[in-house]
Design a protein around this motif. Structure first.
Motif: not given
Length: 334
Positions: A161-169, A175-185
């Motif tokens: 449950a923690i793994v699923a919620v963590l990676w959904r966020l 989320g953080v991953i998309n923020y990094v992708l957008v920041t790096l262009g």
């Protein structure tokens, strides 16, 4: 002839105290008495034989009540028309099995399960072996090894449950991953990892790989530490390179562990439900539908309990095939 007087006859039939004591001693010596050692030994031996069954009886009762009885009920339901919702179910034979095996959604779920399982197990093995060898290298100090072991082992400590919620966020469009992708262009508006049909299966497979590789890493690390150094020294004397030592010494020594863990991981991963259900729910458009989620939806979304029982029996048969291979390997190893 005159008969003997009654008093004389009774006296003749009586036994003397010495004769009575002798007969009792003979009975005691022959082991015929009610409290004789022979009888007590037989009763104690019988109780001793029953002791193992008394110890295992609680577990046996729980297994019968919680496993064998439900499995038998599910198998029986698979041969009936819709049970539970139908008050008078009828025997339909193998019709449910034909319907399930010819269902396109079952084929999709089976294909996704194969891709998900084989990819996860292969990645678990490769990553686990790589990290185990890194943690077993003499180039790192003991303190560094302890730190890296803790970091690498963290995913195994989290519940599903923690793994699923963590990676959904983390994979959320905000989320953080998309923020990094957008920041790096690398992306304009972010990526819908769990909602994009072309990425969802790869995303949940990656999450399962991340959560499961520590099990392989710890087991293979223990196996590496158990390989005698004499084998490597002999290979070095014979002029074997690092790759030749790995392929001809390390892998043969780890082969029993690798086979055992791969078979266990195949069984566990093929039945993965919680991670899929809490991340994608089998969607979008059934691209992450697994046999487990397919069976669950048949029972609790469509209320076709007989069809769900049939799908569960098929999954059970597939798991039993893997279990047979695992047991045979363990016996051969022993």
């Amino acid at each position: 002839m005159t008969s003997a007087p009654p008093v004389a006859a009774a006296a003749s039939e009586r036994s003397t105290p010495a004769e009575v004591g002798g007969s009792r001693a003979r009975r005691a010596g022959s082991g015929l008495g009610p409290g004789s050692p022979r009888r007590r030994g037989r009763s104690s031996n019988g109780l001793r034989r029953l002791e193992p069954y008394a110890f295992i009886s609680p577990t046996a009762i729980l297994m019968i009540v919680l496993m064998l009885v439900p499995i038998g009920m599910v198998i029986g339901y698979s041969f009936m028309n819709n049970v539970i919702t139908n008050h008078n179910p009828k025997f339909v034979g193998l019709d449910n099995y034909v319907d399930v095996l010819t269902d396109e959604r079952f084929h999709t779920a089976l294909g996704n399960t194969l891709i998900f399982t084989l990819t996860s197990v292969g990645a678990h093995l490769v990553l686990g072996l790589v990290f185990a060898m890194l943690l077993n290298t003499p180039l790192l100090s003991n303190a560094s090894k302890a730190v890296f072991r803790t970091i690498y082992f963290l995913p195994w400590l989290f519940t599903v449950a923690i793994v699923a919620v963590l990676w959904r966020l983390l994979l959320n469009p905000n989320g953080v991953i998309n923020y990094v992708l957008v920041t790096l262009g690398l992306s304009d508006n972010g990526v819908e990892f769990l909602a994009d049909p072309s990425l969802a299966l790869a995303a949940v497979t990656f999450i399962n790989i991340w959560a499961g590789y520590p099990f392989f890493m710890i087991s293979l690390l223990a196996g590496l530490q158990g390989i005698p150094r004499d084998l490597y020294e002999a290979a070095t004397v014979d002029g074997a390179s690092r790759w030749q030592q790995f392929w001809n010494v390390t892998i043969p020594q780890l082969r029993p562990i690798i086979i055992s863990m791969c078979l266990l991981d195949l069984i566990w991963t093929s039945q993965q439900f919680a991670l899929i259900w809490m991340t994608t729910g089998g969607g979008p458009i059934n691209v992450t539908e697994m046999l487990s989620t397919f069976t669950y939806k048949l029972a609790f979304s469509r209320y076709e309990f007989s069809m769900a029982s049939t799908s569960a029996v098929i999954v059970l048969l597939l798991s039993m095939i893997l279990a047979v291979f695992y047991v045979r390997h363990q016996r051969a190893r022993d």
